[in-house]
Design a protein around this motif. Structure first.
Motif, short mmCIF file in Angstrom:
data_model
loop_
_atom_site.label_atom_id
_atom_site.label_comp_id
_atom_site.label_asym_id
_atom_site.label_seq_id
_atom_site.Cartn_x
_atom_site.Cartn_y
_atom_site.Cartn_z
N ALA A 219 0.83 -1.20 0.00
CA ALA A 219 0.00 0.00 0.00
C ALA A 219 0.86 1.25 0.00
O ALA A 219 1.90 1.31 0.65
N ALA A 220 0.45 2.26 -0.75
CA ALA A 220 1.15 3.54 -0.72
C ALA A 220 0.91 4.21 0.63
O ALA A 220 -0.09 3.94 1.31
N PRO A 221 1.81 5.10 1.04
CA PRO A 221 1.63 5.78 2.34
C PRO A 221 0.32 6.55 2.44
O PRO A 221 -0.17 6.78 3.54
N SER A 222 -0.22 6.96 1.30
CA SER A 222 -1.47 7.71 1.30
C SER A 222 -2.36 7.18 0.19
O SER A 222 -1.86 6.77 -0.87
N PRO A 223 -3.69 7.16 0.39
CA PRO A 223 -4.58 6.66 -0.68
C PRO A 223 -4.65 7.58 -1.88
O PRO A 223 -5.11 7.18 -2.94
N THR A 224 -4.21 8.84 -1.74
CA THR A 224 -4.21 9.79 -2.85
C THR A 224 -2.87 10.49 -2.93
O THR A 224 -2.09 10.49 -1.97
N ALA A 225 -2.61 11.10 -4.07
CA ALA A 225 -1.34 11.80 -4.27
C ALA A 225 -1.59 13.04 -5.12
O ALA A 225 -2.39 13.01 -6.07
N HIS A 226 -0.91 14.13 -4.80
CA HIS A 226 -0.97 15.36 -5.57
C HIS A 226 -0.08 15.24 -6.80
O HIS A 226 1.07 14.83 -6.70
N ILE A 227 -0.62 15.59 -7.95
CA ILE A 227 0.20 15.59 -9.17
C ILE A 227 0.40 16.99 -9.73
O ILE A 227 0.99 17.17 -10.78
N GLY A 228 -0.09 18.00 -9.00
CA GLY A 228 0.05 19.38 -9.44
C GLY A 228 -1.30 20.03 -9.66
O GLY A 228 -2.30 19.36 -9.97
#
Length: 856
Positions: free
Chosen positions: A649-658
């Motif tokens: 699992a990624a550290p967060s369920p979502t990620a900022h892409i800009g």
């Protein structure tokens, strides 16, 4: 998914300047670029062997393919010395047979297909605007398996253990009666796993092209080279399993006396020819299409104008790929196949010239409408047009049945083959070396050396191979190590030998120019051809600084400021989100961003797995069974090691892409790119099964009575019970993946119980099928029909072994706590493979019973 993509500009929006602010208008935070460089820093020194990034693996791939090209060329020069004069004794007949077998095998299996995959691995991520391909470790494994296995196979020449039955290995010539040594076994096992490596590379390329394109790069905006590689990779998925099945059958005949190809015992050599050429003729287009895609990228840049009829060219690529599968009997016009099949294949051989010719006319029209720069890439492109068109014309000639009957297995066919393959692939490859070398080093290769190299290769090639048309029409057969004086072949053979050495000198000049340039420090020419595709953006080990939004087929022509904007980090994913390697996953059709994909870093498991795989096949060839098993277990252990941490699992369920845009990082089921990769792998598996079923049907139809006297099928009760058990196992795995089951800790025990029970059901079903066949008197050595039944059962057993490993792996993932609601790709993918194995077992049981019923 709408909440994650609402802020992303639509794919049909106007140019970036007119669309409003860029995603990242503010100055980038300090240390962002440094963090990105740390995450993608390539290993140094001997640790470079652990690299998995496409920028390193692609170069290794290209270098290895070119090494095999040189080695195969050296073998050709030895043969040309032998044939330069009549009654020559430069090499004896046995050595010559090994030379032409190894030359054809090296050029077709170890150079032609790998080199186009190598160029794709190196160029495509940059061309698509991606940071890397989605399965970097799979790319590394595919390369190392190919390189290690290929070198070991080539070295058999020095121990007189190389094959001598031709690169097509026709039985019965390659059976134990006429080829009693281990040379044929090295070919069968070695080439078999090299083809597995090619399939692994094809899966990587398909998923990369479909799911890692830059936002806005819809299918119609995709570079033509990407389309060509996609069509070629799909062809590999359907064509290469046939040769894997064929080599398996022939090795079983050699090792265990299962007579698939022995006509005295109910076998048929035509089974090999059908399976081999179902791979062999599409392989010509698998080689040509990526080269054609490279030409379609270079011609517009050299003419400084968009490609004329780009959509028509894409349709032509698809058309060539589809029609090529109808042409395998083109190589069997003299084998006694029925007249209907011959006429239909002859017609298809004419039809395939239409989409091929369309591409040629599009390239000529582009040159005509633009301002052509007559530099080295252009010269090689013009040479390609001349040579390939001549090869196409002779291809139309041999599609005419009466002419083919006369020219079959003559030197006319040798000339045609080399005009198509060298003209259609090698000359575009040389043009690509001169065209894309600035992407690697920032500087161009020598223009002066390039012009001399072109003149030598073009003149040398035509001097070497054009006379072969004449010698073939004068009656000179293929694969003869010498010839008598006074047959009218002397001058033609001497000219061919002189031309071969001139060609070799030109190729040596190119390679020396490349070696010289690679030793020089990197320059700063950037985009010397003023091309419009994304690979000419500033590239580093991480690819581009930020992933641009694409609005047309030529992004750098559409927005001349795009390179500066990308380098400033003004577009998507300008840094590293979680401190590691990432890229964007985009929608297959619309190219809208749908996920941030975490990529693995460099590591040793792919190399160790490749060593184990190569050791298994090569040690099996020399019958070191225990050592081979240890190598195979080592390969499995290395693969498990590299996959163990991927489904995390990624550290967060979502990620900022800009630009305030959030994307998910934890896909499930069909939203996962790995699920689609498993689906493609299942297609490969089903194609192998279809090849085995074809062999069973073919041998059954050749019988007067099916089953043959002394053989019988088991009672239907056994088959029904086994089918019910297989279905039960699949239902249990479906239960494991049901939507209401959230993989909470309290669910894990039940999941493990159902998995173990599903595995027991599968083992029980196979045990029933095997016991029933043995009770019915199955004897694989008795005749070809019994052997084909045993092969289908053995393939079921192979699936049982695979499911056992996967089931134990799933149990271990569950036990260790790695199987969670946000990390369930292991469960989804294994369940998909389980359902496919169940379906294959049911189809096998149905075919085994239906064919004899229809024969009665």
């Amino acid at each position: 998914m709408a909440e994650f993509t609402a802020l992303i500009p639509p794919t049909d929006s106007p140019s970036p300047a007119a669309a409003g602010p860029y995603p990242n208008d503010l100055p980038r935070p300090p240390g962002e670029r440094e963090a990105l460089e740390r995450a993608w820093k390539p290993p140094r020194g001997w640790r470079r062997l652990s690299a998995v990034n496409n920028s390193q693996i692609g170069l290794y791939y290209i270098a290895a393919a070119m090494l095999f090209f040189v080695l195969g060329g050296v073998l050709a020069l030895i043969m040309r010395v032998q044939l330069a004069t009549p009654n020559s004794g430069f090499v004896v007949a046995d050595t010559y047979n090994q030379l032409f077998t190894m030359h054809g095998t090296v050029m077709m299996f170890l150079f032609a297909v790998p080199v186009v995959e190598a160029v794709a691995v190196f160029l495509l991520p940059n061309m698509l605007g991606a940071r890397d391909l989605p399965f970097p470790r799979l790319s590394a494994y595919a390369f190392w398996a190919y390189a290690i296995g290929g070198l070991a196979f080539f070295l058999t020449l020095f121990w007189s253990a190389s094959p001598d039955g031709g690169w097509f290995m026709y039985p019965p010539l390659t059976g134990t009666r006429f080829s009693p040594g281990i040379g044929a076994d090295f070919w069968l096992l070695g080439i078999g796993f090299i083809e597995i490596s090619a399939i692994a590379g094809a899966i990587e390329l398909i998923i990369g092209i479909l799911f890692t394109r830059a936002p806005g790069m819809t299918l119609l905006r995709m570079p033509v080279f990407a389309w060509a590689v996609l069509v070629s990779a799909v062809m590999i998925i359907f064509a290469f399993p046939a040769v894997i099945a064929a080599t398996t059958l022939l090795e079983l005949e050699r090792a265990f006396d299962w007579p698939f190809f022995d006509p005295l015992r109910g076998g048929d050599p035509l089974v090999w020819q059908h399976l081999f050429w179902f791979f062999g003729h599409p392989e010509v287009y698998i080689i040509f299409l990526p080269a054609a895609g490279m030409v379609s990228m270079m011609v517009p840049a050299m003419a400084a104008t968009p490609l004329v009829g780009q959509r028509a060219v894409v349709v032509a690529l698809i058309g060539v790929g589809a029609v090529s599968f109808l042409l395998w009997i083109h190589h069997m016009f003299t084998s006694g196949v029925g007249i209907v099949a011959l006429v239909m294949t002859s017609v298809a051989s004419f039809v395939v010239a239409i989409p091929s010719g369309l591409q040629v006319f599009a390239w000529i029209a582009t040159f005509w409408s633009g301002r052509v720069r007559l530099n080295t890439p252009t010269l090689f492109l013009l040479g390609f047009h001349f040579i390939f068109v001549l090869g196409g014309l002779t291809g139309v000639m041999v599609a005419v049945l009466p002419f083919d009957w006369q020219m079959h297995d003559s030197y006319f066919i040798v000339a045609h083959l080399h005009y198509v393959l060298i003209g259609g692939m090698v000359f575009p490859l040389f043009a690509a070396l001169y065209y894309w070398f600035p992407v690697l080093k920032g500087t161009r290769l020598s223009e002066r050396v390039g012009r001399w190299a072109f003149a030598m290769t073009f003149c040398g090639f035509n001097l070497a191979f054009f006379p072969m048309h004449v010698s073939g029409m004068l009656g000179m057969p293929r694969r003869v190590h010498t010839y008598a004086d006074g047959l009218g072949w002397n001058l033609m053979n001497l000219l061919s030998t002189v031309g071969a050495f001139v060609l070799a000198a030109g190729i040596a000049l190119i390679l020396l120019d490349v070696l010289r340039a690679t030793r020089k420090p990197a320059g700063g020419e950037g985009n010397p051809w003023k091309a419009g595709s994304l690979e000419w953006l500033p590239q580093r080990s991480y690819g581009v600084r930020s992933i641009p939004q694409v609005h047309g087929t030529e992004p750098l022509w559409d927005d001349p400021q795009l390179a500066q904007q990308v380098e400033q980090g003004r577009w998507w994913l300008p840094g590293t989100v979680f401190g590691g390697r990432e890229t964007l996953i985009t929608d297959m059709r619309t190219a809208r961003p749908i996920q941030v994909l975490r990529l693995p870093s460099d590591g040793w498991p792919p190399l160790l797995a490749a060593l184990g795989t190569a050791g298994f096949f090569l040690l099996l060839t020399v019958q070191w069974i225990f050592a081979a098993l240890l190598s195979g277990l080592g390969a499995i252990a290395a693969i498990i090691l590299w996959t163990w941490q991927l489904d995390r699992a990624a550290p967060s369920p979502t990620a900022h892409i800009g630009g305030g845009v959030l994307l998910p990082t934890r896909p499930k089921g069909r939203r996962s790119h790995s699920w689609w990769a498993c689906a493609i792998l299942i297609i490969v598996d089903c194609t192998v099964l279809a090849s085995f079923i074809y062999a069973y049907v073919h041998l059954s139809m050749a019988l007067e009575i099916c089953p043959p006297p002394g053989s019988a099928l088991p009672s239907g009760e056994w088959g029904l019970a086994g089918a019910l058990l297989m279905l039960a196992g699949s239902v249990l795995m479906l239960w494991n993946t049901r939507a209401k089951m959230h993989l909470r800790p309290e669910d894990q025990s039940a999941l493990r119980g159902r998995t173990a029970l599903a595995l027991l059901c599968t083992i029980g079903a196979f045990g029933m099928a095997l016991s029933a066949q043995l009770e019915a008197g199955l004897s694989p050595r008795a005749d070809g029909w019994n052997a084909s039944v045993a092969m289908l059962l053995a393939y079921q057993g192979f699936h049982l072994l695979i499911l056992s490993v996967l089931g134990c792996y799933l149990l271990a993932r569950s036990r260790s706590g790695h199987l969670r609601p946000d990390a369930r790709a292991t469960l989804d993918n294994i369940a998909l493979i389980w359902h496919a194995a169940t379906l294959q077992a049911l189809v096998t049981e149905l075919v085994l019973r239906l064919v004899p019923f229809l024969m009665t």
